[in-house]
Design a protein around this motif. Sequence first.
Motif, short mmCIF file in Angstrom:
data_model
loop_
_atom_site.label_atom_id
_atom_site.label_comp_id
_atom_site.label_asym_id
_atom_site.label_seq_id
_atom_site.Cartn_x
_atom_site.Cartn_y
_atom_site.Cartn_z
N ASP A 83 1.37 -145.66 -22.68
CA ASP A 83 0.72 -144.80 -21.68
C ASP A 83 1.45 -143.47 -21.55
OD1 ASP A 83 -1.21 -146.66 -21.18
OD2 ASP A 83 -0.60 -147.08 -19.10
N CYS A 84 2.77 -143.53 -21.59
CA CYS A 84 3.55 -142.30 -21.45
C CYS A 84 3.29 -141.37 -22.63
CB CYS A 84 5.04 -142.66 -21.35
SG CYS A 84 6.10 -141.21 -21.23
N LEU A 85 3.28 -141.94 -23.83
CA LEU A 85 3.05 -141.12 -25.02
C LEU A 85 1.65 -140.52 -25.03
CD1 LEU A 85 4.73 -143.40 -27.75
CD2 LEU A 85 5.71 -141.40 -26.61
N LEU B 122 -0.53 -140.20 -22.15
CA LEU B 122 -0.97 -139.48 -20.97
C LEU B 122 -0.04 -138.34 -20.58
CD1 LEU B 122 -1.89 -142.54 -18.69
CD2 LEU B 122 -3.50 -141.07 -19.93
N VAL B 123 1.21 -138.42 -20.97
CA VAL B 123 2.20 -137.48 -20.41
C VAL B 123 2.75 -136.51 -21.46
CG1 VAL B 123 4.27 -137.27 -19.01
CG2 VAL B 123 2.81 -139.29 -18.74
N LEU C 78 12.84 -140.03 -22.88
CA LEU C 78 11.55 -139.34 -22.91
C LEU C 78 11.53 -138.15 -21.95
CD1 LEU C 78 9.27 -142.46 -23.09
CD2 LEU C 78 9.15 -140.53 -24.67
N MET D 258 10.88 -134.26 -23.23
CA MET D 258 9.87 -133.32 -22.70
C MET D 258 10.57 -132.15 -22.02
SD MET D 258 6.73 -135.31 -20.93
CE MET D 258 5.68 -133.85 -20.96
N GLY E 245 1.60 -132.08 -17.15
CA GLY E 245 1.52 -133.53 -16.97
C GLY E 245 2.50 -134.11 -15.97
N ALA E 246 3.73 -133.63 -16.01
CA ALA E 246 4.77 -134.20 -15.15
C ALA E 246 4.40 -134.08 -13.67
CB ALA E 246 6.10 -133.48 -15.41
N VAL F 73 2.21 -136.96 -12.75
CA VAL F 73 2.97 -138.21 -12.67
C VAL F 73 3.73 -138.27 -11.34
CG1 VAL F 73 4.85 -139.55 -13.69
CG2 VAL F 73 3.18 -138.42 -15.18
N LEU G 282 9.38 -139.72 -13.96
CA LEU G 282 9.00 -140.50 -15.14
C LEU G 282 9.70 -141.87 -15.20
CD1 LEU G 282 7.18 -140.45 -17.66
CD2 LEU G 282 9.16 -139.64 -18.96
N TRP H 22 8.02 -144.10 -12.63
CA TRP H 22 6.67 -144.43 -13.09
C TRP H 22 6.72 -145.53 -14.15
CZ3 TRP H 22 3.78 -143.17 -17.71
CH2 TRP H 22 2.39 -143.03 -17.57
N LEU H 23 7.60 -145.34 -15.13
CA LEU H 23 7.70 -146.32 -16.22
C LEU H 23 8.26 -147.65 -15.74
CD1 LEU H 23 8.70 -144.04 -19.22
CD2 LEU H 23 6.75 -145.60 -19.15
N LYS I 87 5.48 -149.44 -13.86
CA LYS I 87 4.45 -149.89 -14.80
C LYS I 87 4.97 -151.05 -15.66
CE LYS I 87 2.06 -146.64 -17.04
NZ LYS I 87 0.60 -146.75 -16.83
#
Lengths: 484, 484
Positions: free
Chosen positions: A66-68, A70-71, B101, B105, B115-116, B119, B357, B360-361, B364
Amino acid sequence: MKDASLDPTDWEEYRRLAHKVVDECIEYLRTVRDRPVWQPVPAAVKAELSTPMPTKAQGAPQAFEDCLRLVLPYPTGNAHPRFWGWVHGTGTVGGALAQLLMATMNANVGGRDHGAVYVERQVVGWCRDLFGFPEDASGLLVSGTSMATLIGLAVARHARIPVDVRVGGLMGAPLASVYASAEAHSSVAKAVDLLGLGRRSLRVVPVDDEGRMDVPALRAMIDRDRQDDLCPIAVVATAGTVGTGAIDDLESVATLCSEKQLWMHVDGAFGALVRLAAPLAHRVRGIERADSLAFDFHKWLHVPYDSGCILVRDGREHRAAFSSSASYLARAQRGLAGGDPWFCDLGVELSRSFRALPVWLTIKEHGALRLGEKIAENCEQATYLAARVRDRAELELCAPVSLNIVCFRFVGAHGASGNVDALNEAIVADLQEQGIAAPSTLQLRGRSVIRVAITNHRSTRSDFDLLVESVVALGKARLAEALP
Amino acid sequence: MKDASLDPTDWEEYRRLAHKVVDECIEYLRTVRDRPVWQPVPAAVKAELSTPMPTKAQGAPQAFEDCLRLVLPYPTGNAHPRFWGWVHGTGTVGGALAQLLMATMNANVGGRDHGAVYVERQVVGWCRDLFGFPEDASGLLVSGTSMATLIGLAVARHARIPVDVRVGGLMGAPLASVYASAEAHSSVAKAVDLLGLGRRSLRVVPVDDEGRMDVPALRAMIDRDRQDDLCPIAVVATAGTVGTGAIDDLESVATLCSEKQLWMHVDGAFGALVRLAAPLAHRVRGIERADSLAFDFHKWLHVPYDSGCILVRDGREHRAAFSSSASYLARAQRGLAGGDPWFCDLGVELSRSFRALPVWLTIKEHGALRLGEKIAENCEQATYLAARVRDRAELELCAPVSLNIVCFRFVGAHGASGNVDALNEAIVADLQEQGIAAPSTLQLRGRSVIRVAITNHRSTRSDFDLLVESVVALGKARLAEALP
């Protein structure tokens, strides 16, 4: 699953996932030039990023996927060679790996006695030496110059207001004043505000044509304030204004501060590090006389966000402004609770990340010399771009290039006419939306200009050629559209 | 090397290095239990960590090798299953990869449209929902609760002091007072101090036998201060005191704040997240009525440092206390400079890392349910440890177990005699230096106690058995030594 940790049940499988993620990261950085600088986040992605908190585990493969998806495709853009908006650093692949190590250790560097503490002390020591601060100066790695300036001015407030502000507050204190130039960064006002001094206490010193603080005017303001029974406490000098990269005359400010017994704080967010660049180091002469110095590693040193530093000449004053005693933070003579002094006594944060590690690894990997060369090169690129702008009749250079920032605008073949401000704002948005380049805009003496701030180790001269051609082409196209 | 970036000249070679680093990280976490919880940094390593800034590049292989050799072996210890000092989170392997990650970014989440930003908005939305805050509440990810509390109280200061503090400062303002219990964390005093209110403005409310704020006493203090023409502005309630894990009666505090029109800030550094744990969620009932709530992800959610959050019920008040206008931060209708409101309008930092991030990860990957179960399990482990302590004549339980913290001490087979404080401090240092376990010490009602704060997803019941046996053995050995 009583007593089962959050660790993988199959480490080997997780290791393979980690390798996949690393490959994606390396490939992402290797190919950054091939992608648009920026692209908007599609509505469908925004919708996926609006769903409620997942109750059930998605598992690592799905979460990273999802990170790769969506983000990562929607970055700020600052890793790209043609990102020159605001003042953003580029980052490096080594810095990214450093953050992996930092999070693997997951050290809490608020205090205590462990490896991360010695790394941070070493990095602070390097900075102390670089900026010619004395042996007993203290320092702290922080999230950036906004926080560093807040800390520097908090120390100034405590050291220079003649009542005990930490105990009694400002309610009965004399009316303190802090001086900064009209070109000083908004974080200075934010710090003055947060510290309870009020923005009215921030005296705005005029600047000369080059955007540097008018030091004789500063002197007159201090004298007048003293006559009016105000209590001048500090001057904030800027090494690299955000608008045009101007550097205040730090020597003169230091001499005046010394004479008037005022605290000298330097906001050197990006500019301070020109001290690493041999041909430019003289530009910040006098910085070694500051009482406190705030600067960033995440800008011109390309350390990943967030990473900045505050140095304070008098380490005792620094501790006196922040230290506290709480029994659960008691220091021990031995064991893990040793290591006094603790970093939490020098700033706002108690839990602190190991943000010294990416700085340490970046400097070790590339060396101070090379990092300084890249800074000098960005300044040469600014001069190059300014020359290209001067070459083109359609473009107008709007400020002298002092360092690494070029302000210019499109005026058309026949000089400015119509709504040139709106035209240039549209050109900047076009450049961004078409993924060509990402400068930002700036209001400079009442005019909207295109601002190119070069703190980018991936930029090459051809990138600036492309920028010039694109601005001219987009400007012409918009002018043609507007014709009947 | 004009125009050469800081990128690797050989990407494939760097990729192999990155895989090696990842393997080291994975192995480091997989085998953490096999190593001592903590070990002192050897003098030779300290010496290597005191050398001057390297001028020449060492290159990536050497720099990372140095990190693996000099730094990784000397962690704080919080990744280990028997680390229970202070309140530290454990971290996870997924969180470490998330930071890779994040740094790849290298997004700057101060603002803009990328994107960030979405998130972070999603993570803030998850928290808003979790804590029952309204739709128009605002939030910001910050470095931790110290910063979150500073922001919460800055909003309170602006909202509840009847002069414009941001402009005029506190120098002419009425004497504001902020209330917090005697068990409140030192970061509350730090925030009050930094905001210019002075520690004298912090009114210390007594606590009951369980360490919870005495709400009738709070009421009386507010009434008395109002009679004395002071200006009460805010109450800081604690969800999980650092000493014993006590949770203030949030419902009663909320009702009183509402009646007295005071700002209610909750310091929920670790305790707030019990809301994720079904059997414990009722313990923080009333948290949904707070005006502002500060809590950490890097403690009980095991997100790598640093990671915390501030939520503010009234988003307009939040922005009103922090927003500023600067031309170089102008918002655009389209392009990269869109995305208004910007996060920099909600706090101190302008440059901001993408710390959403890893949160979030983590959520998830593991899901809210499982993360909550781990929290509940830590509390069960505290109850288990307390029972084991009660079982042993040599040990004394020193405070009721409210949540996840156990305070006890070694008193010997015949009850306390001699310098029991020094004995217990020595036992804790022994545990740490022998690498067995890392609790911390606390002064509790004038006595030094061993404090075990369990925010560790790797701990198992057998780890607590080992702790009990080790404390008894070390205590007996020290008593025996002291005998003639």
